[in-house]
Design a protein around this motif. Structure first.
Motif, short mmCIF file in Angstrom:
data_model
loop_
_atom_site.label_atom_id
_atom_site.label_comp_id
_atom_site.label_asym_id
_atom_site.label_seq_id
_atom_site.Cartn_x
_atom_site.Cartn_y
_atom_site.Cartn_z
N SER A 1 17.75 33.54 -47.65
CA SER A 1 18.15 32.69 -46.54
C SER A 1 16.91 32.15 -45.86
O SER A 1 15.96 32.90 -45.60
CB SER A 1 18.99 33.50 -45.54
OG SER A 1 19.19 32.77 -44.35
N SER B 1 23.59 29.26 -50.81
CA SER B 1 24.91 29.26 -50.17
C SER B 1 25.56 27.89 -50.29
O SER B 1 25.79 27.20 -49.30
CB SER B 1 24.78 29.65 -48.69
OG SER B 1 24.35 30.97 -48.53
N GLU C 1 31.02 37.95 -48.82
CA GLU C 1 30.30 36.88 -48.13
C GLU C 1 30.79 35.51 -48.59
O GLU C 1 30.92 34.58 -47.79
CB GLU C 1 28.79 37.00 -48.36
CG GLU C 1 28.00 35.95 -47.58
CD GLU C 1 26.51 36.01 -47.80
OE1 GLU C 1 25.83 35.07 -47.35
OE2 GLU C 1 26.02 36.97 -48.42
N SER C 2 31.08 35.38 -49.87
CA SER C 2 31.60 34.10 -50.37
C SER C 2 32.92 33.77 -49.71
O SER C 2 33.18 32.60 -49.36
CB SER C 2 31.76 34.15 -51.89
OG SER C 2 30.50 34.14 -52.54
N GLY D 1 34.04 29.29 -43.44
CA GLY D 1 33.06 28.47 -42.74
C GLY D 1 33.05 27.04 -43.22
O GLY D 1 32.91 26.10 -42.43
N GLN E 1 32.27 32.46 -46.37
CA GLN E 1 31.71 31.12 -46.41
C GLN E 1 32.77 30.07 -46.72
O GLN E 1 32.63 28.91 -46.31
CB GLN E 1 30.55 31.06 -47.40
CG GLN E 1 29.33 31.84 -46.91
CD GLN E 1 28.08 31.55 -47.70
OE1 GLN E 1 28.13 31.11 -48.84
NE2 GLN E 1 26.93 31.80 -47.09
N ASN F 1 22.58 38.76 -47.74
CA ASN F 1 22.44 37.88 -48.91
C ASN F 1 21.14 38.15 -49.66
O ASN F 1 20.51 37.24 -50.19
CB ASN F 1 22.54 36.40 -48.53
CG ASN F 1 22.72 35.50 -49.74
OD1 ASN F 1 23.25 35.92 -50.76
ND2 ASN F 1 22.27 34.26 -49.63
N THR G 1 28.77 26.67 -47.93
CA THR G 1 28.57 26.20 -46.57
C THR G 1 27.53 25.09 -46.48
O THR G 1 27.71 24.13 -45.72
CB THR G 1 28.15 27.36 -45.65
OG1 THR G 1 27.09 28.09 -46.27
CG2 THR G 1 29.31 28.29 -45.39
#
Length: 487
Positions: free
Chosen positions: A279, A150, A97-98, A104, A101, A275, A153
């Motif tokens: 979130s 996060s 996921e990192s 992103g 991001q 996550n 982002t």
């Protein structure tokens, strides 16, 4: 090694107290960071004010600012693996996921580079003997305060449009995840932004209060908890200064009786467990129509029990640790209250039993059968805890879905798109997903209603949010104004 903070082009750490960033997967120290003093924060604001008046930045044409933003994006991509690893070591989210991001974040800088270069003022139809037009100027010194879930982002989402607009910024990351902000400060200097355009300070609540209360801060952009957001709103309101407040959520994720369960079940899992549920967008209130309740819940429980809880660097991990041990304790207290209130635990509810996970801040993905009045179904948990709530028909659903202080997001699963739009228009929320969840795009507005915040980020208006409009009247008459009377 102590990580310093950035004021102008000076990295400071000597003589400052320090704090630790803890890797939540095994309790090891990820970094030791110098803490900014009140004097340091005042210096950072002064540095930003000086940068605003520096002709090198003040008079820089938009196409050159755009070039700097593109260079920033290049550097984000060039440092992708380092940035992804840094975020994962700070907050424990999966490295997959990192990495996503990082991509992103680069997209934010590229998008606002384009918006910056193509943004225009407006010619206004005249109502007299003048030529009327308006243009947009930077609001000034912007304090950006960001959360721990996060930072890659969420910090790019603020820095890119604010820089594109020509502002100078003081960034304060969460004390739990201080390192990405420091990395962005390094990259800004490397990209060629003038000293003081981006300053990065560190610390906890007192640092944030100093920023928000400072008379030389022209605007605050904040993402975080609703309680803190309200306090910031009060301070900025008393100072008559603008603020963007992106706050919490308790979003309804609605499964109608005609939903495709093959889509809705994995969609519900992404909505609440991605996550580890940390979130603001999380679909934490899962409303299921009574006629499909049993079929949907049995599938969702089975799918949840199959999720892998584990090492953030394991490609098969779905649920990584929570960002901090203190946060896990807070969620566990909320789960205990939910049990007392009568919620039924359908799966999860505790710490995983695997010895390999014992040193980390792990929590099992959890599903509860609740009603909409329980505290666990009304308050933001910010963790892997979904509340499943039945509803009879559309009116019953709308009554329950809107019966909440938050209004950030909503998911609707149905084959009937007309029905989906009817429901969406009556649910008080800033974002709606139909037969999907958690898709975001840099060119779409993002923000919530009610206690979920004030203002919107994203899209071309996301840059205008960091600007003020100025009107011009250019006299086109050949004769002077007829004044004083009788002249």
């Amino acid at each position: 090694m102590i990580r310093p903070f950035l004021i102008g082009n000076e990295w400071r750490h000597v003589g400052r107290p320090t704090f630790e960033s803890i890797y939540p997967a095994d309790s090891s120290v990820s970094a030791v960071v110098a803490e900014s003093s009140i004097e340091d924060i005042n210096d950072a604001i002064s540095s930003a004010r000086q940068a605003l008046g520096n002709p090198q930045w003040r008079d820089m044409p938009a196409h050159r600012r755009s070039r700097l933003l593109h260079r920033f994006a290049d550097l984000v991509e060039a440092n992708a693996e380092h940035l992804a690893d840094t975020q994962t070591r700070d907050n424990g989210k999966t490295v997959a996921e990192s990495r996503a991001q990082v991509a992103g974040a680069a997209e934010f800088f590229r998008y606002y580079a384009a918006v910056c270069e193509t943004s225009q003022g407006e010619v206004v139809p005249a109502r007299g003997s003048y030529f009327g037009f308006s243009e947009y100027e930077p609001v000034g010194v912007v304090a950006a305060i960001t959360p721990w879930n996060s930072p890659l982002t969420l910090e790019a989402q603020k820095l890119a449009p604010a820089l594109a607009a020509g502002n100078a910024i003081v960034l304060k990351s969460s004390e739990i995840t201080p390192q990405i902000g420091l990395e962005y400060g390094r990259l800004a200097l490397e990209a060629g932004f003038p000293a003081g355009v981006l300053n990065v300070v560190t610390g906890a609540g007192e640092s944030g209060r100093t920023l928000v209360s400072h008379p030389d801060v022209d605007m605050v952009t904040f993402t975080g908890g609703t309680r803190t957001g309200r306090a910031i709103g009060q301070i900025m309101g008393a100072r008559a200064r603008p603020a963007i407040l992106e706050l919490g959520g308790k979003s309804p994720n609605i499964v109608c009786d005609d939903a495709d369960l093959e889509l809705a079940v994995p969609g519900a899992m992404i909505a609440i467990f991605h996550n580890a549920g940390q979130s603001c967008l999380a679909g934490s209130r899962i409303f299921v129509q009574e006629s499909v309740y049993d079929a949907f819940v049995s599938r969702l429980v089975a799918a949840t029990q199959a999720l892998r809880v584990g090492d953030p660097y394991d490609a098969t991990t779905a649920i990584a640790p929570l960002a901090s041990f203190g946060h896990r304790e807070q969620i566990e207290r909320m789960l205990e209250t939910a049990r007392t209130d009568g919620a039924s635990i359908l799966t999860g509810g505790g710490r995983p039993r695997a010895a390999s996970l014992a040193a980390g801040a792990y929590l099992e993905p959890t599903l509860l059968a609740t009603d909409n009045r329980m505290a666990i179904a009304r308050e933001e948990v910010f963790g892997p805890v979904g509340c499943i709530i039945p509803f009879k028909d559309d009116e019953d659903l709308l009554r329950q879905a809107n019966d909440n202080d938050f209004g950030l997001a909503c998911g609707i699963w149905t084959r009937d798109h007309a029905r989906a739009l009817r429901l969406a228009r009556r649910i008080n929320t800033g974002v709606v997903w139909i037969n999907t969840y958690k898709i975001t795009a840099v060119n779409m507005p993002f923000g919530g209603n009610k206690s979920s915040g004030v203002g919107r980020e994203g899209g071309w208006p996301g840059m205008r949010a960091y600007m003020v409009e100025k009107s011009y009247y250019v006299n086109t008459a050949a004769s002077p104004v007829a004044w004083p009377p009788g002249a």
